[in-house]
Each structure stands twice: as structure tokens, then as C-alpha cells.
Write an enzyme that holds these catalytic residues in place. Structure first.
Site, PDB file in Angstrom:
ATOM      1  N   LYS A 138      42.608  21.003   9.985  1.00 16.81           N
ATOM      2  CA  LYS A 138      42.326  21.877  11.132  1.00 16.81           C
ATOM      3  C   LYS A 138      42.573  21.122  12.437  1.00 16.81           C
ATOM      4  O   LYS A 138      42.039  20.027  12.595  1.00 16.81           O
ATOM      5  CB  LYS A 138      40.867  22.347  11.057  1.00 16.81           C
ATOM      6  CG  LYS A 138      40.445  23.286  12.168  1.00 16.81           C
ATOM      7  CD  LYS A 138      38.968  23.659  12.064  1.00 16.81           C
ATOM      8  CE  LYS A 138      38.567  24.606  13.177  1.00 16.81           C
ATOM      9  NZ  LYS A 138      37.126  24.923  13.167  1.00 16.81           N
ATOM     10  N   LYS A 161      39.702  17.154  10.611  1.00 17.89           N
ATOM     11  CA  LYS A 161      39.417  18.080  11.717  1.00 17.89           C
ATOM     12  C   LYS A 161      39.573  17.338  13.035  1.00 17.89           C
ATOM     13  O   LYS A 161      38.832  16.401  13.332  1.00 17.89           O
ATOM     14  CB  LYS A 161      38.006  18.646  11.581  1.00 17.89           C
ATOM     15  CG  LYS A 161      37.645  19.668  12.664  1.00 17.89           C
ATOM     16  CD  LYS A 161      36.247  20.224  12.421  1.00 17.89           C
ATOM     17  CE  LYS A 161      35.847  21.239  13.465  1.00 17.89           C
ATOM     18  NZ  LYS A 161      34.482  21.761  13.250  1.00 17.89           N
TER      19      LYS A 161
END
Length: 328
Positions: A250, A197
Site C-alpha cells: 500500500k 505500507k
């Protein structure tokens, strides 16, 4: 032209729509999608997120109407985010039995037991400071935050969540959550880890939807530097060793190289998160008539699967489900 000219006739396999469909390598299926939903407190609330046309904050009394639409479109999975009215320094609303995600999970499971509920396991929507953990000396205390995240995961599993998705990027979060779930008897509940992330500017509209903007500083001490590639493999490897069952990358669109790296290095299901900023840019351009929205979205999501994603978390899930139905 001289018929003896030697070159390949690649266009033979592009000669018609049927021919192109026959040799198509990558396909989108409605089962590939996980649809994000934002649940708020109150009644008769359905607020469109200003920066995300077509995405709504929905109160509990209207939630089942939204879920019914998702189910009727054939979407099998949703991911729940809670937006509480009250927040505090440690994000108590994330882990109490009557937390908004817990209550929403129970409600949905009673009406639609077959739908898979992924619970976002973080504290940022519930803390008064907007960070993903406990703050000491203006910094997130990694290890103290882990204990609260573990409590959150167990409470979500107790409420009926099918998958726990920790998004906080604390070191050791998968290990501690896995241990807590096992000790509570939830050995069969998988962890969909936000393994990779990045600290991305593409998250801006989500923070409007989830009311989770940090009140000071940023998240760069725990989310990853967008310039780093090898670090992603180190992060993912740690989560695999600690017991992750899925690996999320992400954002997705600007990080397709990372999706491919993770796919090549690990044999767990890979999830691409098509984040809010990626959604909002397309919607804004479409509303202005600058693009063909359907063609662009289908191309974009196909690129994520082509890069190696097995599943895609996307705000376009309902739109794409409708388009796929039309094609069939």
C-alpha cells in the site's frame, strides 16, 4: 518490400479483438476484488465522501442495502472501517465488544454469511489524536500499542470477521496478533498484513472518509519512506516469519515495483491496495471529461495484477464488477 527481410511479425497476435483475447496474459475477475466500506454511527446516514465521489459513509440501518448490492454484483469480499462518534486517547472503540466494526460484522454475517469480511485492525479511527497507537512523549509507544491491537483483533474475530488485517505498522504486530488469536481459539483466522505500507500522500481522501487525520505530526516514524525499496522486503520478511497469511502493498499504483519484488520473494498471496488518492484522481478527471474512466481503470487494475498482485483492495470494485458483467 523484400520478402527476405528478417524481422518478427508480432502484430499477427493483435489482428483482432478475438485474437487479442486469446493470447491475453493477465485477466481481472470479480473474485479478485475486496471492496472497502465505511460504517458510521447514527441512523439514516449515507454521506458521500466529498473527496471520493461514489464512496459513502453508511450507518448500520442502511448497511445491509449496501452489502446486498455488493453481493449481487458478485463481489466476494469486503473490508470494514469504522467511524465512531466518540474517541479517546487509547482508541477504546476499536476493541470493545460493541465497537462499530464488531456490530457491523455481526449484522452482515447474519444476513450474508457467505461474504468474506476483512476487518481493518488499527486504532487511528478511534483515537482522539488520530495516531495508530498509544502516545507517550508525543510519540507512538510501539509495545504498549501492540497489546491494544491484539485485543482489537480478538474482538473482531469473536464478532465473526473472517480475516484480520492489521494496518498499524507497529514492529511485531503480526506476531502479537497471531499469538492472541491462537490463544483465544482462532487458529484458523488468517492475518492479511499491511506488510508494506508507505507514508504516502495518496491517503488524503481516506482520512476524510475515516476521520483519521493525525492531530499532530505525521506517521513517518512507523510508515515507510517512499524512497525505500529494500526496506519493503525486510518488512515483508518479518511478517512472513511472524505468521502472516497475506501480504498487502500500500499504495499500489506508484509502487508496482514493490508489488513485483514482494511477489518474486514470497509465496504468500499478495494484495495491492488501490488507495483513495489513486481513486479520487481518476474520478476527478472523469467528472471533468478528461479521460475514458472505464478504459483507464481497467488498465490500471490490470497493471496491478500484471505486477504480481493476486487480490486488489479497490473503491472501483463495484464499477469494475458492472463492467465485467456487461462484457460477459
Amino acid at each position: 518490400m523484400n520478402n527476405n527481410t528478417e524481422f518478427k511479425r508480432h502484430r499477427r497476435l493483435r489482428s483482432s479483438n478475438s485474437m487479442r483475447a486469446m493470447v491475453r496474459e493477465t485477466h481481472l475477475h470479480v473474485e479478485d476484488f475486496i471492496y472497502p466500506m465505511f460504517v458510521v454511527e447514527g441512523s439514516n446516514v449515507k454521506n458521500e465522501v466529498p473527496s471520493m465521489p461514489g464512496v459513502y459513509q453508511v450507518s448500520m440501518d442502511l448497511l445491509l442495502d449496501e452489502v446486498k448490492e455488493v453481493v449481487e454484483l458478485g463481489i466476494k469480499s469486503i473490508i470494514l472501517f469504522g467511524v465512531p462518534n466518540e474517541k479517546d486517547e487509547v482508541g477504546t472503540g476499536a476493541f470493545i465488544e460493541t465497537g462499530i466494526v464488531q456490530e457491523a460484522t455481526r449484522l452482515i454475517k447474519r444476513a450474508y454469511p457467505e461474504i468474506l469480511i476483512v476487518a481493518d485492525t488499527c486504532l487511528c479511527e478511534y483515537t482522539s489524536h488520530g495516531h495508530c497507537g498509544v502516545i507517550h512523549d508525543h510519540d507512538v509507544d510501539n509495545d504498549e500499542s501492540l497489546q491494544l491491537l491484539a485485543r482489537t483483533a480478538v474482538s473482531q474475530a469473536e464478532a465473526g470477521a473472517d480475516i484480520i488485517a492489521p494496518s498499524n505498522m507497529m514492529d511485531g504486530f503480526v506476531k502479537v496478533i497471531r499469538q492472541a488469536l491462537d490463544e483465544a481459539g482462532f487458529t484458523n483466522i488468517p492475518i492479511m498484513s499491511y506488510a508494506v505500507k508507505y507514508a504516502s500522500a495518496f491517503y488524503g481522501p481516506f482520512r476524510d472518509a475515516a476521520d483519521s487525520t493525525p492531530q499532530f505530526g505525521d506517521r513517518k516514524t512507523y510508515q515507510m519512506d517512499p524512497a525505500n525499496r529494500l526496506e519493503a522486503l525486510r518488512e515483508a520478511e518479518s511478517d512472513v516469519v511472524e505468521g502472516a497469511d497475506f501480504l498487502i502493498v500500500k499504495p499500489a499504483l506508484s509502487y508496482l515495483d514493490i508489488v513485483r519484488d514482494v511477489r518474486n520473494h514470497f509465496n504468500l498471496p499478495v494484495v495491492a491496495y488501490n488507495v483513495s488518492g489513486e481513486y479520487s484522481m481518476v474520478k476527478a478527471a472523469a467528472l471533468n471529461g478528461w479521460i475514458d474512466e472505464k478504459s483507464l481503470v481497467m488498465e490500471k487494475l490490470t497493471s496491478m495484477k500484471r505486477a504480481g498482485a493476486d487480490l486488489i483492495i479497490t473503491y472501483f470494485a463495484k464499477d469494475v464488477a458492472k463492467w465485467l458483467k456487461e462484457e460477459n
